[in-house]
Structures are given as structure tokens and as C-alpha cells.
Design a protein around this motif. Structure first.
Motif: not given
Length: 267
Positions: A182-200
Motif C-alpha cells: 500500500f503506497k501512500v502519498w503524504a501530501g505536499s508542504w506545508p500540510k505533508r504528514g500533518t493529517g490536515d486533510f483537503e477536499i476539492g
């Protein structure tokens, strides 16, 4: 990258819970992505470019950010994601669940293994129902697969129930022994790895979701299906690895999983 509901959650099977539904019988009568067709959210819009190289993509941080964030070497998409894995020698059949609309990875795998490894893709949003059914029938005809890959899928699924369906499907289609990545993209900075999710919102009105979590954030969920002794997370590799048919000594095909996974897969 794709988000979907697959088969209904079944009773979790671990080595301490040997009861198991007959998965192959279910595959023979059910289309595993039927529920996905009714969902209000997917990430098909992220699957727009076919990868051409096994080298990770390099993302430079926005120079306007206040902190000096490092570049991100991304091996969680396309060919780089699969190229970062080294499959055990017994693996000859692999299914990529949620693998997108392009065949570049399948073609690269065929070249790398000289056609000796079959690599199929299932994806409810980026592949037709006819294509997915064909792959499902292939899995059924072969009584499962040796390996499952899930590339940047867990991080785009907002609900626990749907992530569990995805993980359970990966477990169900595996033979024993088998291995899931299971490969996981942790996001881009500055939210990377923070768990601060985004919805678009996509142009078609469907939503997209990004968890911005490290691979280890999904460890408990994968472990609840495969068993806690059968999975590990490596945030440096952006990956969780889970095995089915695990033995602390030697599996039925002679693989010492514990030694092999830690010494072989990422080194």
C-alpha cells in the motif's frame, strides 16, 4: 489514484480467526465495484498523465512558503511506485487495485520481467466496467493473485468503512502466501504528514479528498485485516507491506517473511 467502495466488509480474518468467506465464489457472482458507481467522491481527475520513467518525480516546495521545506521525491504514483518494490521470486500474478487509466505500468512490468509476470489493473473510475470484470474473471480463474499493489489509494479515501473495504478486497484476492503493498502519498508542504486533510471539487461536481497522512497512520487499519504481526509501515518508503499466509519461520513456499521483507524489499 482512485477512491472506491468495493465488496461488503466481511468478518476479519487473521491467523487467530480462521473463519473465512469463500471469496472466489463471491467473485463469481458479484461485481466488486458495484457500490463505487454510486459514490459522490473520486480522484479520477488526479490520473491525467501516464508515467514514462521508473525514476521518482521531484517536487520543489513553493518558494513563497515561510519555512525551508525540502524537495519531495515522489515514488507513490505510476511506474516509480511499482519500481520502488521488489517482489518475492514466487510472484507471477499481480493486480493493481485503483491503478488508473493508463497501461504504462503494465507495459513497464512486462518489459522488466520479460513477460513472466502478469500485471493487471482494476479501477472503477478510470477503467470500464467491462475491463474490471475481465480482470475480476482473471483473478477468479487463477484462484487469486500472488501480490496486490495499491498506489495512493488509502490517502484519498475519506471514510474508515471504505478504506476497510479496499484493504479487505486486497486481502481477499490474495493467495496464501501472498503480499500486499500500500503506497501512500503524504501530501505536499506545508500540510505533508500533518493529517490536515483537503477536499476539492472536480468539474463534474464530484469531490476529491487528500488525507495528508504518513503511511504509518494507516497501519492499524491494514493490521486489523491482515493481522498485526503481518504488516509493517515504512514512512521513508511511503509504504505499508502486509503478508498473507505468514509464518514466523518459513512459509509453505519457503519464504521467511520477516527476514525477507526487512532485508530485501527496501534495501
Amino acid at each position: 489514484m482512485s477512491f472506491f467502495s468495493s465488496c461488503p466488509i466481511r468478518k476479519v480474518v487473521t491467523k487467530n480467526n480462521p473463519g473465512q468467506n469463500n471469496t472466489m465464489d463471491r467473485l463469481a457472482v458479484e461485481y466488486v465495484f458495484a457500490e463505487a458507481e454510486e459514490q459522490p467522491i473520486d480522484s479520477a481527475a488526479t490520473n491525467t498523465v501516464a508515467s514514462t520513467s521508473p525514476l521518482p518525480l521531484l517536487y520543489r516546495p513553493d518558494p513563497k512558503l515561510r519555512l525551508p521545506y525540502p524537495c519531495i521525491s515522489d515514488d507513490t504514483e505510476g511506474i516509480p511506485a511499482i519500481a520502488s518494490l521488489e517482489f518475492p521470486s514466487f510472484v507471477t500474478k499481480i493486480v493493481d487495485i485503483g491503478g488508473g487509466k493508463f497501461d504504462s505500468v503494465s507495459e513497464w512490468m512486462s518489459r522488466k520481467y520479460s513477460g513472466k509476470v502478469e500485471f493487471k489493473v482494476m479501477d472503477p473510475f478510470n477503467r470500464s466496467r467491462e475491463h474490471n470484470q475481465m480482470v475480476q474473471d482473471w483473478i477468479l480463474a487463477n484462484d487469486g493473485v500472488d501480490a496486490v499493489t495499491s498506489v495512493s489509494v488509502l490517502n484519498v479515501i475519506p471514510t474508515l468503512a471504505d478504506r476497510m473495504r479496499h484493504i479487505t478486497l486486497a486481502y481477499d484476492v490474495l493467495r496464501s502466501p501472498g503480499v500486499a503493498y500500500f503506497k501512500v502519498w503524504a501530501g505536499s508542504w506545508p500540510k505533508r504528514g500533518t493529517g490536515d486533510f483537503e477536499i476539492g471539487i472536480q468539474s463534474d461536481g464530484l469531490q476529491t479528498f487528500q488525507a495528508n497522512k504518513w503511511a504509518s497512520a494507516f497501519l492499524q487499519e491494514v493490521a486489523s485485516v491482515f493481522g498485526p504481526e503481518n504488516v509493517f509501515a515504512d514512512n521513508n518508503a511511503n509504504c505499508l507491506v502486509a503478508v498473507k499466509g505468514y509464518s514466523t519461520t518459513t512459509s509453505s513456499k519457503g519464504t521467511n517473511w520477516q527476514q525477507y521483507l526487512y532485508q530485501k524489499l527496501f534495501f
